[in-house]
Structures are given as structure tokens and as C-alpha cells.
Design a protein around this motif. Structure first.
Motif, PDB file in Angstrom:
ATOM      1  N   ASN A 186       0.824  -1.219   0.000  1.00  0.00           N
ATOM      2  CA  ASN A 186       0.000   0.000   0.000  1.00  0.00           C
ATOM      3  C   ASN A 186       0.853   1.262   0.000  1.00  0.00           C
ATOM      4  OD1 ASN A 186       0.251  -1.325   2.743  1.00  0.00           O
ATOM      5  ND2 ASN A 186      -0.096   0.796   3.355  1.00  0.00           N
ATOM      6  N   THR A 187       2.149   1.126   0.276  1.00  0.00           N
ATOM      7  CA  THR A 187       3.026   2.308   0.319  1.00  0.00           C
ATOM      8  C   THR A 187       4.458   1.893  -0.011  1.00  0.00           C
ATOM      9  OG1 THR A 187       3.625   4.219   1.692  1.00  0.00           O
ATOM     10  CG2 THR A 187       3.556   2.102   2.806  1.00  0.00           C
TER      11      THR A 187
ATOM     12  N   ALA B   2      -8.507  -0.373   4.212  1.00  0.00           N
ATOM     13  CA  ALA B   2      -8.760   0.990   3.706  1.00  0.00           C
ATOM     14  C   ALA B   2      -7.523   1.530   3.001  1.00  0.00           C
ATOM     15  CB  ALA B   2      -9.170   1.896   4.862  1.00  0.00           C
ATOM     16  N   ALA B   3      -6.347   1.310   3.598  1.00  0.00           N
ATOM     17  CA  ALA B   3      -5.100   1.812   2.990  1.00  0.00           C
ATOM     18  C   ALA B   3      -4.840   1.109   1.664  1.00  0.00           C
ATOM     19  CB  ALA B   3      -3.936   1.598   3.949  1.00  0.00           C
TER      20      ALA B   3
ATOM     21  N   LYS C  49      -7.117  -0.276  -0.349  1.00  0.00           N
ATOM     22  CA  LYS C  49      -8.097   0.143  -1.375  1.00  0.00           C
ATOM     23  C   LYS C  49      -7.807   1.565  -1.852  1.00  0.00           C
ATOM     24  CE  LYS C  49     -11.682  -3.162  -0.988  1.00  0.00           C
ATOM     25  NZ  LYS C  49     -12.933  -3.627  -0.434  1.00  0.00           N
ATOM     26  N   GLU C  50      -7.316   2.388  -0.953  1.00  0.00           N
ATOM     27  CA  GLU C  50      -6.951   3.760  -1.360  1.00  0.00           C
ATOM     28  C   GLU C  50      -5.782   3.719  -2.349  1.00  0.00           C
ATOM     29  OE1 GLU C  50      -6.160   6.392   1.945  1.00  0.00           O
ATOM     30  OE2 GLU C  50      -5.318   7.891   0.564  1.00  0.00           O
TER      31      GLU C  50
ATOM     32  N   ALA D  27      -7.088   2.610  -5.603  1.00  0.00           N
ATOM     33  CA  ALA D  27      -7.842   3.690  -6.262  1.00  0.00           C
ATOM     34  C   ALA D  27      -6.885   4.732  -6.859  1.00  0.00           C
ATOM     35  CB  ALA D  27      -8.790   4.341  -5.256  1.00  0.00           C
ATOM     36  N   ASN D  28      -5.789   5.004  -6.171  1.00  0.00           N
ATOM     37  CA  ASN D  28      -4.809   5.965  -6.701  1.00  0.00           C
ATOM     38  C   ASN D  28      -4.233   5.494  -8.028  1.00  0.00           C
ATOM     39  OD1 ASN D  28      -5.099   7.752  -4.618  1.00  0.00           O
ATOM     40  ND2 ASN D  28      -3.383   6.935  -3.420  1.00  0.00           N
TER      41      ASN D  28
END
Ligand SMILES: NC(=O)c1ccc[n+]([C@@H]2O[C@H](COP(=O)([O-])OP(=O)(O)OC[C@H]3O[C@@H](n4cnc5c(N)ncnc54)[C@H](OP(=O)(O)O)[C@@H]3O)[C@@H](O)[C@H]2O)c1
Length: 234
Positions: free
Chosen positions: A11-12, A37-38, A40-41, A44-45
Motif C-alpha cells: 500500500n506504500t 482501507a489503505a 483500497k486507497e 484507487a490511486n
């Protein structure tokens, strides 16, 4: 040829950038995160940049979440071509003579036990691939050879990555008969949250080092520890 690739903890940081680069190259990429949530964000990005990646929730310290992720990928793809064990944590370190046992257990839980659990769970799916690859994201700090010559502290993190290296060597030998490659790679000192953004390389520079050990062809190396364009001492 498009490959099915799973990147843990993506996620990062380097994992997220690796997912981006692999998706740009047209692979089927599973972005994975412990925090839904992280994850899926992050997915989405990438979507806003025109990149479709799949998301699977997985906490590498939670066996149920690992088996659920494996079931999702098995059902959708029937195989996994590349497993990138990227998820890891660092901690505030005390000297080797004064290690906190809690910190040692916490760090090994993610960086080593988690990595082993993910790997053993996904090996059946890697066996279903014609060219399975395991890429373990390690660190120069996990090189016993390099630490013996030039000790740089972080005894707990170093030990966890040295354990990853040892396990990678065992996997490479054992899985040769199945045509599965297993290598370790260190991205180099990179500006991510893990290094409090103090690393001297950009994330993309770190990603490019790892990428070379992800997209291996059939005759590619196994049982190696990569660093930049060279090999690192185990
Ligand atoms: N940066 C460097 O200089 C450097 C140098 C050598 C090696 N490495 C290695 O490179 C890899 C990537 O690190 P990075 O620098 O990109 O660090 P980062 O930005 O901190 O990213 C680490 C990732 O791992 C995830 N993670 C942590 N614990 C997890 C768990 N239990 N389950 C699933 N995911 C988990 C984090 O998720 P959350 O967001 O939920 O915490 C995050 O997505 C690591 O293996 C690291 O040891 C980095």
C-alpha cells in the motif's frame, strides 16, 4: 508474457511503486495490505492513473488472512507466477547487549515468521506456474558478510533479514526441482517511511533494483542475493 504477481505490504513505499511499475508493464498484479482501507486507497490511486490492479487484504502475521488471500488468488488465477515478500517493519533499536525481547519478537513476527508463513502458503500456487519466482526483499543489513566487515548497528532488524537470507538459500536449493527460483534482493538505502525518509535513493531507484529480481526469465538466477546491478555477499 503477462505474469500473475503478488506483492506483500504494497500500500506504500517500494512495494506500492513496484505494483505500479508491474501494472504499467501489463502484468496481473495483486496489491496487498494489512489495512483494507489503505490498500483500497492505494488501488484507487493507481486507477486514477489508468492502472487496474487487484487488491487482496493480507496481514503477514495473521495466518487466516494469508490463507484467505491464497484462496482468492487461486480461485481467480489458478496459479501465482511471482511472490514478492516485501512487507517488513523496522523499530527503534537498542544495542545488541540490551535488546528488548518484545521488540525482537515483534520484528521477527513480521519480517521472518510472516514471510515464511506467506511463502509456505503460496508454494502450491507457485508450483502451478511454469516459471515460479520468489523474491524476498532483504537488506544489506542482513548480510552477515557485510556486517562482519562493517558493522552498522540495528541488531534486531539485521538478524531478521539474515534469517530471511538463510531461508532464501534453503528455498532455492529445495525448489530447484520444481523449477521455482528463490532470491533475495536489497533495494538499497531508500527514502521511505521505514527509513524516516532519510534514505539516499528515491523510491523509484529502489524499485528498479527489486524489479530486476521479479521479472526473471526461465533461465534466470536462483539462490542469489542482489544489490544494484551486482550480487551482495550473503
Ligand atoms: N527503505 C530502505 O532503505 C530499505 C532498505 C533495505 C531493505 N528495505 C526493505 O524493503 C521493503 C519495503 O520497505 P519500504 O522501505 O518500502 O518500507 P515502508 O514504506 O515502511 O513499507 C512497508 C510496507 O510493509 C507493510 N507491512 C508492515 N507490516 C505488515 C504486516 N504485518 N502485514 C502486511 N504488510 C505489512 C506496511 O504496511 P502499513 O502501511 O500497514 O504499515 C507497508 O505497506 C522491506 O522489506 C524493507 O525491509 C528497505
Amino acid at each position: 508474457m503477462s505474469k500473475v504477481i503478488l506483492v506483500t505490504g504494497s500500500n506504500t513505499g517500494i512495494g506500492f511503486d513496484l505494483v505500479r511499475v508491474l501494472a504499467e508493464k501489463g502484468h496481473i498484479v495483486y496489491l496487498s495490505a494489512r489495512n483494507e482501507a489503505a490498500g483500497k486507497e492505494a488501488q484507487a490511486n493507481l486507477k486514477t492513473d489508468g492502472l487496474n490492479v487487484k487488491f487482496v487484504r493480507m496481514d503477514v502475521t495473521d495466518h487466516d488472512s494469508i490463507t484467505s488471500a491464497k484462496d482468492v488468488i487461486e480461485e481467480a488465477e489458478g496459479k501465482l507466477d511471482v511472490l514478492v515478500n516485501n512487507a517488513a517493519i523496522g523499530i527503534e533499536e537498542r544495542p545488541a547487549a540490551d535488546i528488548s525481547m518484545d521488540a525482537l519478537r515483534r520484528l521477527f513476527d513480521t519480517n521472518f515468521f510472516g514471510l515464511v508463513q506467506v511463502t509456505t502458503t503460496f508454494i502450491p500456487l507457485l508450483r502451478a506456474s511454469k516459471e515460479g519466482v520468489i523474491t524476498n526483499v532483504s537488506s544489506e543489513l542482513g548480510s552477515n558478510g557485510s556486517q562482519a566487515q562493517n558493522h552498522r548497528g540495528s541488531p534486531v532488524y539485521s538478524a531478521s533479514k539474515a534469517a530471511v537470507n538463510s531461508y532464501t538459500i534453503a528455498l532455492a536449493h529445495e525448489l530447484k526441482k520444481d523449477g521455482i527460483k528463490a532470491n533475495a534482493v536489497t533495494p538499497g538505502y531508500t527514502a521511505t517511511r521505514l527509513t524516516k525518509f532519510q534514505g539516499t535513493q528515491t523510491i523509484r531507484e529502489g524499485t528498479e533494483v527489486v524489479l530486476r529480481w521479479v521479472l526473471l526469465d526461465k533461465d534466470g538466477p536462483t539462490g542469489q542475493f542482489g544489490i544494484r546491478e551486482e550480487l551482495c555477499q550473503w
